[in-house]
Design a protein around this motif. Structure first.
Motif, PDB file in Angstrom:
ATOM      1  N   TRP A   1      -8.415  -0.993  -1.616  1.00 28.24           N
ATOM      2  CA  TRP A   1      -7.690   0.262  -1.548  1.00 28.24           C
ATOM      3  C   TRP A   1      -8.488   1.272  -0.732  1.00 28.24           C
ATOM      4  O   TRP A   1      -9.536   0.939  -0.155  1.00 28.24           O
TER       5      TRP A   1
ATOM      6  N   ASP B   1       0.806  -1.220   0.000  1.00 31.35           N
ATOM      7  CA  ASP B   1       0.000   0.000   0.000  1.00 31.35           C
ATOM      8  C   ASP B   1       0.838   1.268   0.000  1.00 31.35           C
ATOM      9  O   ASP B   1       0.376   2.317  -0.466  1.00 31.35           O
TER      10      ASP B   1
ATOM     11  N   PRO C   1      -2.152   2.366  -6.563  1.00 28.16           N
ATOM     12  CA  PRO C   1      -2.071   0.996  -7.087  1.00 28.16           C
ATOM     13  C   PRO C   1      -1.199   0.913  -8.341  1.00 28.16           C
ATOM     14  O   PRO C   1      -1.345   1.710  -9.265  1.00 28.16           O
TER      15      PRO C   1
END
Length: 663
Positions: free
Chosen positions: A301, A67, A347
């Motif tokens: 996300w 992340d 991402p």
């Protein structure tokens, strides 16, 4: 397994360091050790099984690099983050630090998530760390130096790996290592096997088609997988996240092989699988005994829609009693994915952490509460070097961590009502619980991928339209006579070149599926999003037809429509409509001291007053009396005293958490 004397000595030294409280094993092997190796093997296997069982007894916690660093993290950044995890999060049970994907890819111009030709592999076709980003890996050391430093911090070391074999190894046609004999893998006749003999190009990873492909189920294919995981154990790896093998990408053969290999190794390794797109209860049942963690959605996300998507699948898995089910030498846990909180990247980015999480504080609280109530593994994804106190306080909240580790009897509660709060302060009439059935609501057909063992998969039939044109239709009409059946046009693969002709035998009996009689776009068995109703198929599950198994289907005589990619079957599920579907949810669980945890979630874009009738909770907790409960709310700190109803105003996408002590 037969061990050589040097290998036996290494294993003994390892046990002395890590399991000395359980086994008394000499660090020196005498000349009689070979004769005693069978007994030693049993002791070692039992001790390692006990170690892994302890590690998976509760949902694992840790930090993952994805992340905040995507795929570009370096050795120095990783170790700096690990050091902070050791100092600040280890006291709260966060003990795994995991390097996520593409640690073997060179960070050069042109390199990306799905680029080809930038990976570092060894002479056996196995990916190894890029020495440009992981300098301690030079000289064939792999991750051994990094793992040692992590272990010295009191942490466990984990890595992300892809399913199958790298395309780069296929192109180089490397030999396969036989870890048992210690040389190239050969047939009994002496014929050697190479990468091209085990690779399955038609089964390329759906979301990284240039990077990896599946391996066949031959003895050589198994030997290759064994060589991978033996290398990870030699490096000192404690945790493996195995990607592109689950959900719509299910490869049960490879998962089963890896699970067996892990049982044979001299090191306990926690086994996690992903990505988790289109997971069903039956899929979870198929893999739970083989692994310790399995993803239940695609990547999560910092978007509200991603958080919200976890409520339904979590409810199904909780109802199926999958939390803490029997797993690989321990227990297994449905994994809701990492916590994208704090300082993050984007991402698939080639950039490190550079922005705050897009989730509001209320949405972050909802995520952490849901993950804790459903006992998901907790893997924090934010940059530890920029960890703010608000995020830190949330992920170390002692009540949430207590629930996550030790709660039992988790279930979704229908006993929740809501009142919309207008800007004027007035309240609109109460809404019914999400679980209240609306008998007049229409059923909604939803296309899903499920296990072919499920009897509900047997519902497809072929229908001739005209010469050389057929449709595959679902036999049921969901009770809506005015609606046409759900059908797809059946189209055979086109052979347009000499290269494709060689696949004719493999594709015999298989076909494309399309929502029109055109063949330009075909139904994908591994979409980026969960398969939805036919009205939405164009945007979610269709892509240009190509030579790839994840677009190939086969109709069996028993009426099942099988994906050639995953072996899963397509089925139309009858989903009943409910009143104000998804507006608010509630979960309960029992604590170690008998306390009841009651969580309330507001999934609407409005401010809502949520209420729960406490005596009704007894219907979900046989033998418990909830008519008199002393209630307090965790996040506000408010003491409600003895109550029969608790009510609280909850902000948009927010959550409340009550502790109930009932007599």
């Amino acid at each position: 397994m037969i061990w050589r004397r040097p290998q036996l000595k290494n294993r003994c030294n390892f046990l002395h360091k890590t399991l000395s409280q359980r086994l008394e094993i000499s660090t020196s092997i005498t000349s009689s050790a070979r004769a005693d190796s069978v007994l030693f093997t049993r002791e070692l296997s039992g001790a390692l099984s006990q170690k892994l069982e302890e590690q998976s007894e509760h949902p694992p916690r840790g930090w993952n690099s994805y992340d905040s660093y995507s795929w570009i993290i370096s050795e120095s950044d990783f170790l700096e983050n690990a050091e902070i995890v050791s100092k600040r999060l280890l006291p709260y049970g966060y003990k795994y630090v995991v390097v996520d994907f593409l640690w073997y890819r060179k960070l050069e111009d042109g390199a990306s998530v799905d680029s080809l030709g930038f990976d570092v592999i060894d002479e056996w076709g196995r990916v190894i760390p890029d020495p440009g980003r992981w300098p301690s890996s030079s000289g064939g050391k792999g991750f051994s130096e990094v793992a040692k430093k992590v272990h010295d911090m009191g942490l466990n070391f984990g890595i992300h790996v892809m399913g199958g074999i790298s395309t780069q190894a296929i192109n180089a046609n490397t030999p396969i290592l036989d870890t048992i004999k210690g040389g190239p893998y050969n047939e009994p006749s002496g014929h050697p096997w190479y990468a091209k003999d085990i690779g399955v190009p038609e089964r390329a990873c759906a979301w990284m088609p240039h990077g990896f492909m599946g391996v066949n189920n031959t003895a050589a294919g198994r030997a290759f997988l064994r060589s991978l995981y033996q290398q990870y154990a030699d490096w000192g790896v404690d945790f493996v996240k195995h990607d592109c093998v689950f959900g719509a990408d299910l490869d049960l053969d490879e998962i089963s092989i890896v699970s067996e290999v892990l049982k044979e190794l001299d090191r306990p390794i926690l086994y996690s699988i992903s990505p988790g797109t289109s997971v069903t209860v039956q899929m979870a049942r198929d893999v739970s005994s083989l692994v310790n963690m399995y993803r239940i959605t695609g990547d999560d996300w910092d978007k509200w829609g991603d958080v919200e998507a976890h409520f339904d699948i979590s409810s199904e898995l909780v109802a199926a009693k999958m939390l803490g089910a029997s797993g690989l030498q321990g227990k297994s846990w449905p994994d809701s994915d990492m916590l994208p909180l704090g300082w993050l990247t984007d991402p698939g980015s080639n950039q490190g952490p550079h922005r705050n999480s897009n989730l509001t504080p209320d949405e972050q609280r909802t995520q952490m509460t849901l993950w804790s109530m459903t006992r998901s593994p907790l893997m924090f994804g934010g940059d530890m070097k920029n960890l703010d106190e608000t995020t830190y306080d949330l992920i170390t909240n002692p009540i949430l961590l207590e629930i996550n580790s030790f709660s039992t009897n988790t279930t979704e509660s229908p006993y929740v009502t809501g009142v919309k709060i207008l800007k004027s302060g007035k309240r609109v009439p109460k809404w019914q619980s999400r679980n209240s059935k609306n008998e007049s609501a229409l059923d909604t057909p939803v296309l899903s991928l499920i296990s072919c063992k499920d009897q509900t998969a047997k519902g497809w039939a072929v229908e001739a339209i005209e010469e050389d044109l057929e449709r595959i239709c679902w036999k049921e009409n969901f009770g809506r006579k005015h609606k046409p059946p759900v059908c797809f046009y059946k189209k055979n693969p086109r052979l347009t070149s000499d290269d494709e002709v060689i696949y004719k035998q493999q594709y015999e009996g298989k076909f494309y599926l399309s929502t029109t009689d055109k063949i330009d776009f075909c139904l994908d068995a591994s979409p980026n999003r969960k398969l939805t109703s036919q009205d939405q198929l164009k945007s979610s599950s269709l892509s240009r037809c190509r030579w790839n198994l994840n677009q190939m289907w086969e109709l069996n005589l028993n009426g099942t429509l099988v994906s050639s990619y995953s072996g899963l079957c397509a089925a139309m599920k009858n989903v009943k409509g409910v009143v104000v579907n998804g507006n608010f949810r509630s979960w309960i669980a029992i604590g170690r001291q008998g306390e009841i945890y009651l969580s309330l979630f507001n999934l609407t874009p409005d401010r809502i007053e949520l209420s729960s009738n406490l005596p009704s909770l007894a219907n979900l907790l046989p033998g418990r009396d909830t008519s008199k409960c002393r209630a307090s709310e965790v996040f506000s700190g408010k003491d409600y005293g003895v109550a029969t109803v608790v009510s609280i105003e909850v902000e948009t996408h927010g959550a409340a958490l009550f502790i109930l002590n009932c007599t």
